[in-house]
Design a protein around this motif. Structure first.
Motif, mmCIF file in Angstrom:
data_model
loop_
_atom_site.group_PDB
_atom_site.id
_atom_site.type_symbol
_atom_site.label_atom_id
_atom_site.label_comp_id
_atom_site.label_asym_id
_atom_site.label_seq_id
_atom_site.Cartn_x
_atom_site.Cartn_y
_atom_site.Cartn_z
ATOM 1 N N ARG A 1 10.796 13.120 1.422
ATOM 2 C CA ARG A 1 11.261 12.609 2.721
ATOM 3 C C ARG A 1 11.986 11.273 2.574
ATOM 4 N NH1 ARG A 1 6.131 14.200 3.143
ATOM 5 N NH2 ARG A 1 5.311 12.063 3.249
ATOM 6 N N ALA A 2 11.582 10.470 1.596
ATOM 7 C CA ALA A 2 12.160 9.140 1.423
ATOM 8 C C ALA A 2 13.566 9.186 0.841
ATOM 9 C CB ALA A 2 11.263 8.293 0.522
ATOM 10 N N ALA A 3 13.865 10.202 0.043
ATOM 11 C CA ALA A 3 15.153 10.242 -0.661
ATOM 12 C C ALA A 3 15.733 11.650 -0.616
ATOM 13 C CB ALA A 3 14.972 9.767 -2.103
ATOM 14 N N PRO A 4 16.144 12.117 0.557
ATOM 15 C CA PRO A 4 16.616 13.500 0.673
ATOM 16 C C PRO A 4 17.996 13.748 0.083
ATOM 17 C CG PRO A 4 16.836 12.367 2.774
ATOM 18 C CD PRO A 4 16.090 11.436 1.864
ATOM 19 N N ASP B 1 0.817 -1.218 0.000
ATOM 20 C CA ASP B 1 0.000 0.000 0.000
ATOM 21 C C ASP B 1 0.850 1.267 0.000
ATOM 22 O OD1 ASP B 1 -2.513 1.201 -0.210
ATOM 23 O OD2 ASP B 1 -2.559 1.651 1.945
ATOM 24 N N THR B 2 1.981 1.220 -0.691
ATOM 25 C CA THR B 2 2.771 2.426 -0.900
ATOM 26 C C THR B 2 2.844 2.718 -2.390
ATOM 27 O OG1 THR B 2 4.806 1.098 -0.934
ATOM 28 C CG2 THR B 2 4.190 2.112 1.163
ATOM 29 N N PRO B 3 2.888 3.985 -2.785
ATOM 30 C CA PRO B 3 2.979 4.311 -4.205
ATOM 31 C C PRO B 3 4.246 3.720 -4.834
ATOM 32 C CG PRO B 3 2.428 6.259 -2.911
ATOM 33 C CD PRO B 3 2.803 5.191 -1.937
ATOM 34 N N VAL B 4 4.116 3.263 -6.048
ATOM 35 C CA VAL B 4 5.260 2.688 -6.752
ATOM 36 C C VAL B 4 6.422 3.686 -6.778
ATOM 37 C CG1 VAL B 4 6.090 1.921 -9.013
ATOM 38 C CG2 VAL B 4 3.883 1.116 -8.148
ATOM 39 N N ALA B 5 6.138 4.950 -7.073
ATOM 40 C CA ALA B 5 7.205 5.952 -7.138
ATOM 41 C C ALA B 5 7.924 6.101 -5.805
ATOM 42 C CB ALA B 5 6.630 7.296 -7.579
ATOM 43 N N LEU B 6 7.199 5.941 -4.711
ATOM 44 C CA LEU B 6 7.818 6.036 -3.390
ATOM 45 C C LEU B 6 8.770 4.867 -3.146
ATOM 46 C CD1 LEU B 6 8.143 7.352 -0.635
ATOM 47 C CD2 LEU B 6 6.040 6.190 0.095
ATOM 48 N N GLU B 7 8.379 3.669 -3.571
ATOM 49 C CA GLU B 7 9.267 2.517 -3.438
ATOM 50 C C GLU B 7 10.562 2.734 -4.237
ATOM 51 O OE1 GLU B 7 9.046 0.019 -1.520
ATOM 52 O OE2 GLU B 7 6.932 -0.296 -1.019
ATOM 53 N N ILE B 8 10.428 3.324 -5.416
ATOM 54 C CA ILE B 8 11.598 3.596 -6.253
ATOM 55 C C ILE B 8 12.509 4.612 -5.567
ATOM 56 C CG2 ILE B 8 12.323 4.650 -8.432
ATOM 57 C CD1 ILE B 8 9.719 3.390 -9.627
ATOM 58 N N ALA B 9 11.914 5.645 -4.979
ATOM 59 C CA ALA B 9 12.709 6.656 -4.279
ATOM 60 C C ALA B 9 13.452 6.045 -3.101
ATOM 61 C CB ALA B 9 11.804 7.787 -3.812
ATOM 62 N N ARG B 10 12.784 5.203 -2.359
ATOM 63 C CA ARG B 10 13.446 4.546 -1.222
ATOM 64 C C ARG B 10 14.617 3.688 -1.687
ATOM 65 N NH1 ARG B 10 7.862 2.608 1.825
ATOM 66 N NH2 ARG B 10 7.511 4.540 3.017
ATOM 67 N N HIS B 11 14.425 3.006 -2.811
ATOM 68 C CA HIS B 11 15.491 2.156 -3.342
ATOM 69 C C HIS B 11 16.676 3.017 -3.757
ATOM 70 C CE1 HIS B 11 17.031 -1.595 -5.021
ATOM 71 N NE2 HIS B 11 17.379 -0.916 -6.103
ATOM 72 N N ALA B 12 16.415 4.129 -4.425
ATOM 73 C CA ALA B 12 17.501 5.004 -4.852
ATOM 74 C C ALA B 12 18.296 5.516 -3.660
ATOM 75 C CB ALA B 12 16.938 6.172 -5.654
ATOM 76 N N SER C 1 23.832 11.610 -3.336
ATOM 77 C CA SER C 1 23.856 10.226 -3.766
ATOM 78 C C SER C 1 24.339 10.139 -5.212
ATOM 79 C CB SER C 1 22.444 9.651 -3.648
ATOM 80 O OG SER C 1 22.342 8.404 -4.272
ATOM 81 N N SER C 2 24.883 8.987 -5.576
ATOM 82 C CA SER C 2 25.243 8.732 -6.966
ATOM 83 C C SER C 2 24.096 8.104 -7.751
ATOM 84 C CB SER C 2 26.481 7.827 -7.037
ATOM 85 O OG SER C 2 27.613 8.490 -6.541
ATOM 86 N N VAL C 3 22.999 7.820 -7.084
ATOM 87 C CA VAL C 3 21.787 7.320 -7.733
ATOM 88 C C VAL C 3 20.699 8.365 -7.543
ATOM 89 C CG1 VAL C 3 20.037 5.503 -7.778
ATOM 90 C CG2 VAL C 3 22.431 4.915 -7.366
#
Length: 279
Positions: A216-219, A172-183, A195-197
């Motif tokens: 907030r997920a990828a500052p 139940d999290t937005p796909v884009a948010l999961e991508i940001a967390r991964h980056a 970051s380099s990503v």
């Protein structure tokens, strides 16, 4: 391997030369406007003038691979020349190829663009995480090994993007948010570092970048932002769309620069004016 990570080199380039990333997109109508033939030789002249005009004035160049690939091997050879010439001029390159696959195929794409000495070597490439963010691991590992960078498509500027990017995962999290967390997790940034990503986030996405929680997920990630200039966004969208992370935004401009051509002096003046406008 570079002594500095890509994120460090990119941040230094922005500090020295501003946040503009110059798109080099030799599509047919633009070549015609520059009185150049829609041939590999036309691509070569367009690329040569563009690089000469913006070197030392922009943070990086961003060639769009498709406009070279459409001319087959001769067009790809021109792209190889452009990437080589940019390295020699110490201009960072973000190759817009949007690669995305799994396993050995993703690894092969990464080897084509992220290995030192490869004919199509770039400092960073755009990649698509929509086969699952983990599918990009071969590219992430090679980028880290060689001091290169990735930009993951997260919130793109096309109107159909939200159909996938805003969708909810099983958690139940937005796909884009999961991508940001991964980056953020794989990019190697730290306190006060870049970051380099990075992420690709369109300047025309309105409040979505903040409302979905990507800020907030990828500052620490750099944000490659299309949508400025011809697509309607301007300096006001830096704080409006990106909030407190506006300082991490790379303003990607193609037509906003290239319409000043074909004269190299006019192109450089346009690049300098845009650098000041988006300071």
């Amino acid at each position: 391997m570079s002594r500095l990570r890509f994120g460090q080199r990119l941040r230094r380039a922005v500090a020295d030369r501003g946040r503009i990333v110059a798109g080099i997109d030799p599509h047919a109508s633009l070549l015609e406007a520059w009185s150049l033939p829609d041939t590999p030789e036309g691509l070569r002249e367009f690329s040569r003038r563009s690089l000469a005009a913006v070197a030392g004035t922009v943070a990086a160049i961003k060639p769009q691979s498709a406009f070279f690939e459409r001319h087959g091997s001769a067009g790809v050879a021109v792209l190889e020349e452009l990437l080589r010439d940019a390295r020699e001029a110490e201009v960072l390159t973000i190759l817009d190829v949007k690669r995305g696959d799994i396993g050995s195929t993703m690894g092969a794409y990464a080897q084509a663009h992220l290995c030192p000495g490869a004919p199509l070597e770039a400092d960073a490439i755009t990649v698509s995480p929509y086969l699952g963010a983990g599918s990009l691991d071969p590219a992430a590992q090679l980028a880290a090994e060689h001091g290169k960078g990735l930009f993951l498509l997260a919130l793109t500027s096309n109107p159909d993007g939200p159909q996938v990017q805003h969708a909810r995962t099983a958690r139940d999290t937005p796909v884009a948010l999961e991508i940001a967390r991964h980056a953020e997790r794989i990019g190697g940034g730290g306190a006060g570092e870049w970051s380099s990503v990075g992420l690709v986030v369109g300047a025309t996405v309105g409040a979505a970048y903040r409302e979905l929680g990507l800020d907030r997920a990828a500052p620490s990630v750099p944000l490659l932002a299309p949508g400025f200039g011809a697509q309607g966004a301007g300096p006001a969208q830096l704080p409006e769309v990106f909030g407190e992370n506006a300082g991490h935004v790379l303003v990607s401009l193609s037509r906003g620069l290239s319409t000043a051509g074909p004269d190299e002096t006019a192109l450089r003046r346009r690049a300098e004016a845009l650098r000041a406008e988006y300071a």
